[in-house]
Design a protein around this motif. Structure first.
Motif, PDB file in Angstrom:
ATOM      1  N   GLN A  84       0.875  -1.065   0.056  1.00  0.00           N
ATOM      2  CA  GLN A  84      -0.035   0.174  -0.014  1.00  0.00           C
ATOM      3  C   GLN A  84       0.997   1.273  -0.167  1.00  0.00           C
ATOM      4  OE1 GLN A  84      -2.880  -0.125  -0.637  1.00  0.00           O
ATOM      5  NE2 GLN A  84      -4.313  -1.534   0.466  1.00  0.00           N
ATOM      6  N   ARG A  85       1.723   1.423   0.812  1.00  0.00           N
ATOM      7  CA  ARG A  85       3.024   2.293   0.850  1.00  0.00           C
ATOM      8  C   ARG A  85       3.427   2.497  -0.578  1.00  0.00           C
ATOM      9  NH1 ARG A  85       5.332   0.904   5.038  1.00  0.00           N
ATOM     10  NH2 ARG A  85       7.370   0.377   3.999  1.00  0.00           N
ATOM     11  N   ARG A  86       3.882   1.678  -1.367  1.00  0.00           N
ATOM     12  CA  ARG A  86       4.488   1.768  -2.465  1.00  0.00           C
ATOM     13  C   ARG A  86       3.431   2.277  -3.388  1.00  0.00           C
ATOM     14  NH1 ARG A  86       8.220   1.554   0.285  1.00  0.00           N
ATOM     15  NH2 ARG A  86       9.732  -0.135   0.618  1.00  0.00           N
ATOM     16  N   VAL A  87       2.080   1.786  -3.525  1.00  0.00           N
ATOM     17  CA  VAL A  87       1.107   2.564  -4.454  1.00  0.00           C
ATOM     18  C   VAL A  87       1.120   3.944  -4.117  1.00  0.00           C
ATOM     19  CG1 VAL A  87      -1.292   2.510  -4.989  1.00  0.00           C
ATOM     20  CG2 VAL A  87      -0.179   0.064  -4.534  1.00  0.00           C
ATOM     21  N   ARG A  88       0.858   4.356  -2.909  1.00  0.00           N
ATOM     22  CA  ARG A  88       0.769   5.689  -2.449  1.00  0.00           C
ATOM     23  C   ARG A  88       2.016   6.430  -2.784  1.00  0.00           C
ATOM     24  NH1 ARG A  88      -0.893   3.483   2.628  1.00  0.00           N
ATOM     25  NH2 ARG A  88       1.111   4.021   3.313  1.00  0.00           N
ATOM     26  N   GLN A  89       3.376   6.033  -2.858  1.00  0.00           N
ATOM     27  CA  GLN A  89       4.553   6.680  -3.354  1.00  0.00           C
ATOM     28  C   GLN A  89       4.756   6.656  -4.653  1.00  0.00           C
ATOM     29  OE1 GLN A  89       7.196   4.063  -0.983  1.00  0.00           O
ATOM     30  NE2 GLN A  89       7.312   5.318   0.794  1.00  0.00           N
ATOM     31  N   HIS A  90       3.756   5.857  -5.274  1.00  0.00           N
ATOM     32  CA  HIS A  90       4.008   5.834  -7.088  1.00  0.00           C
ATOM     33  C   HIS A  90       5.382   5.264  -7.332  1.00  0.00           C
ATOM     34  CE1 HIS A  90       0.431   8.501  -7.416  1.00  0.00           C
ATOM     35  NE2 HIS A  90       0.862   9.142  -6.418  1.00  0.00           N
ATOM     36  N   HIS A  91       5.663   4.158  -6.646  1.00  0.00           N
ATOM     37  CA  HIS A  91       6.826   3.493  -7.232  1.00  0.00           C
ATOM     38  C   HIS A  91       6.789   2.813  -8.792  1.00  0.00           C
ATOM     39  CE1 HIS A  91       9.527  -0.181  -7.483  1.00  0.00           C
ATOM     40  NE2 HIS A  91      10.006   0.259  -6.236  1.00  0.00           N
ATOM     41  N   PRO A  92       7.869   3.235  -9.240  1.00  0.00           N
ATOM     42  CA  PRO A  92       7.768   3.025 -10.882  1.00  0.00           C
ATOM     43  C   PRO A  92       7.395   1.637 -11.225  1.00  0.00           C
ATOM     44  CG  PRO A  92       9.905   3.257  -9.892  1.00  0.00           C
ATOM     45  CD  PRO A  92       9.175   3.561  -9.073  1.00  0.00           C
ATOM     46  N   LEU A  93       7.788   0.495 -10.415  1.00  0.00           N
ATOM     47  CA  LEU A  93       7.202  -0.950 -10.890  1.00  0.00           C
ATOM     48  C   LEU A  93       5.734  -1.325 -10.686  1.00  0.00           C
ATOM     49  CD1 LEU A  93      10.124  -3.273  -9.595  1.00  0.00           C
ATOM     50  CD2 LEU A  93       9.390  -2.720 -12.006  1.00  0.00           C
ATOM     51  N   VAL A  94       5.168  -0.421  -9.485  1.00  0.00           N
ATOM     52  CA  VAL A  94       3.598  -0.611  -9.341  1.00  0.00           C
ATOM     53  C   VAL A  94       3.004   0.162 -10.502  1.00  0.00           C
ATOM     54  CG1 VAL A  94       1.879   0.497  -7.913  1.00  0.00           C
ATOM     55  CG2 VAL A  94       3.908  -0.312  -6.808  1.00  0.00           C
ATOM     56  N   SER A  95       3.333   1.336 -11.094  1.00  0.00           N
ATOM     57  CA  SER A  95       2.678   1.714 -12.041  1.00  0.00           C
ATOM     58  C   SER A  95       2.894   1.120 -13.256  1.00  0.00           C
ATOM     59  CB  SER A  95       3.499   3.217 -12.336  1.00  0.00           C
ATOM     60  OG  SER A  95       3.014   4.272 -11.308  1.00  0.00           O
ATOM     61  N   TYR A  96       4.021   0.445 -13.434  1.00  0.00           N
ATOM     62  CA  TYR A  96       4.555  -0.387 -14.558  1.00  0.00           C
ATOM     63  C   TYR A  96       3.411  -1.685 -14.704  1.00  0.00           C
ATOM     64  CZ  TYR A  96       7.240  -3.140 -18.092  1.00  0.00           C
ATOM     65  OH  TYR A  96       7.398  -3.879 -19.052  1.00  0.00           O
ATOM     66  N   LEU A  97       3.461  -2.403 -13.524  1.00  0.00           N
ATOM     67  CA  LEU A  97       2.606  -3.688 -13.507  1.00  0.00           C
ATOM     68  C   LEU A  97       1.029  -3.130 -13.695  1.00  0.00           C
ATOM     69  CD1 LEU A  97       4.115  -5.199 -10.276  1.00  0.00           C
ATOM     70  CD2 LEU A  97       4.365  -6.124 -12.680  1.00  0.00           C
ATOM     71  N   ALA A  98       0.699  -2.314 -13.074  1.00  0.00           N
ATOM     72  CA  ALA A  98      -0.653  -1.588 -13.178  1.00  0.00           C
ATOM     73  C   ALA A  98      -1.029  -1.382 -14.606  1.00  0.00           C
ATOM     74  CB  ALA A  98      -0.815  -0.512 -12.192  1.00  0.00           C
TER      75      ALA A  98
END
Length: 263
Positions: A84-98
Motif C-alpha cells: 500500500q505504501r508503494r502504491v501511495r509513493q507511486h513506485h515505478p514498478l507499481v505503475s508499470y505492473l498496473a
C-alpha cells in the motif's frame, strides 16, 4: 562450462522450471501457493525478497498475495502495508505492473533516480535490497498481478532472460491458483461428523479441470481459463475419467456431483 539451452539460459534454469511446475500442480492449498512460488524464486535467483501483489491503481490500492522469505512479515497485513505504501509513493514498478505492460523489467530501466529515491532508501534499509525486477502477469481480469523481485546487487541480462522465459509459467500458475481458490470457495462445506468427499487420488490440477468441466466449460474453454493447450486439458480429463471409472463428460460430472467432489 554449464551447457546452455537457448539465449542466455542454462540447463539448471530449465530444471528449476520443471521443479516449479510440479510443485505448483501438486500443491493442495491455494492460499499458500504464491508463498511456495516466491520461495522457489528466492532460491533460484539468490534474491532478498519476492512479493506477488495484485495492483489496482484506479482504487489506489494493492494487496500482497504471497511473499518470501516469510520473515518479511508475521502476517499478511505487514506485507500489505508495504504494498500500500508503494502504491501511495507511486513506485515505478507499481505503475508499470498496473499499466498491463507485458515484458519483465528492471527498475533502473524505468527511472534515472532510483538510488536517490525513498523507495530505494526504504528497500535497502528494511530488506537489504538495492535493485528490483518486475514480472507482470498479463491477461487476468480485475487488478493486475505481478511479482517484484529484490536483490542486493544488480540483475544481469541472464536474470532478465530467465524472468522472460518463466513469465508464461508464472501466468499459468496465477490462473491455476485463482481457479483453485474460486472452486474451493464454491464447494459446499463438509457437515460436522461427516467425512470429506473422496478424492480418488485426483491431483489439485485435475480437481481444477474437473470443477471447470462441471461448470459447463468445454476443453477449449478450460484451456483459455487456465492458459494451457486443449491437448493438455484432454490429457488431464483422460486421467480424471480413469480415476473416477467413467468414460465421458456427462457421466464424469454426474459421478463427481453424486460423490460431493464438485458442487
Amino acid at each position: 562450462m554449464p551447457r546452455r539451452h537457448g539465449p542466455g539460459l542454462r540447463a539448471r534454469d530449465y530444471e528449476f522450471m520443471l521443479d516449479l511446475t510440479i510443485a505448483v500442480l501438486e500443491h493442495d492449498d491455494p492460499e499458500s501457493l504464491w508463498h511456495l512460488v516466491s520461495a522457489h524464486l528466492v532460491d533460484a535467483l539468490g534474491l532478498n525478497t519476492v512479493v506477488f501483489a495484485a495492483i489496482d491503481l484506479h482504487a489506489h490500492r494493492g494487496e500482497a498475495q504471497g511473499w518470501a522469505p516469510r520473515s518479511l512479515g508475521q502476517g499478511v497485513q505487514d506485507v500489505n502495508d508495504v504494498v500500500q505504501r508503494r502504491v501511495r509513493q507511486h513506485h515505478p514498478l507499481v505503475s508499470y505492473l498496473a499499466s498491463r505492460a507485458h515484458r519483465p523489467v528492471i527498475v533502473r530501466e524505468l527511472t534515472d533516480s532510483w538510488r536517490d529515491s525513498v523507495w530505494y532508501s526504504e528497500a535497502r534499509r528494511d530488506f537489504g535490497t538495492t535493485q528490483q525486477l518486475g514480472i507482470p502477469l498479463p491477461g487476468a481480469d480485475g487488478p493486475q498481478g505481478g511479482l517484484v523481485l529484490g536483490r542486493t546487487g544488480d540483475f544481469s541480462e541472464h536474470d532478465l532472460a530467465f524472468a522472460t522465459r518463466i513469465q508464461p509459467l508464472l501466468t499459468a500458475a496465477d490462473r491455476h491458483i485463482r481457479e483453485l481458490r474460486r472452486l474451493r470457495e464454491a464447494a459446499p462445506p463438509t457437515l460436522p461428523g461427516r467425512p470429506p468427499p473422496p478424492r480418488h487420488d485426483l491431483t489439485p490440477r485435475e480437481l481444477t479441470v474437473l470443477g471447470l468441466l462441471a461448470e459447463g466449460l468445454t476443453a477449449d474453454g478450460i484451456a483459455r481459463r487456465l492458459t494451457i493447450s486443449p491437448h493438455t486439458v484432454n490429457r488431464h480429463l483422460e486421467k480424471v475419467y480413469r480415476k473416477l471409472g467413467t468414460n465421458n463428460r456427462v457421466s464424469t460430472v454426474m459421478t463427481a456431483k453424486h460423490e460431493g467432489i464438485v458442487p
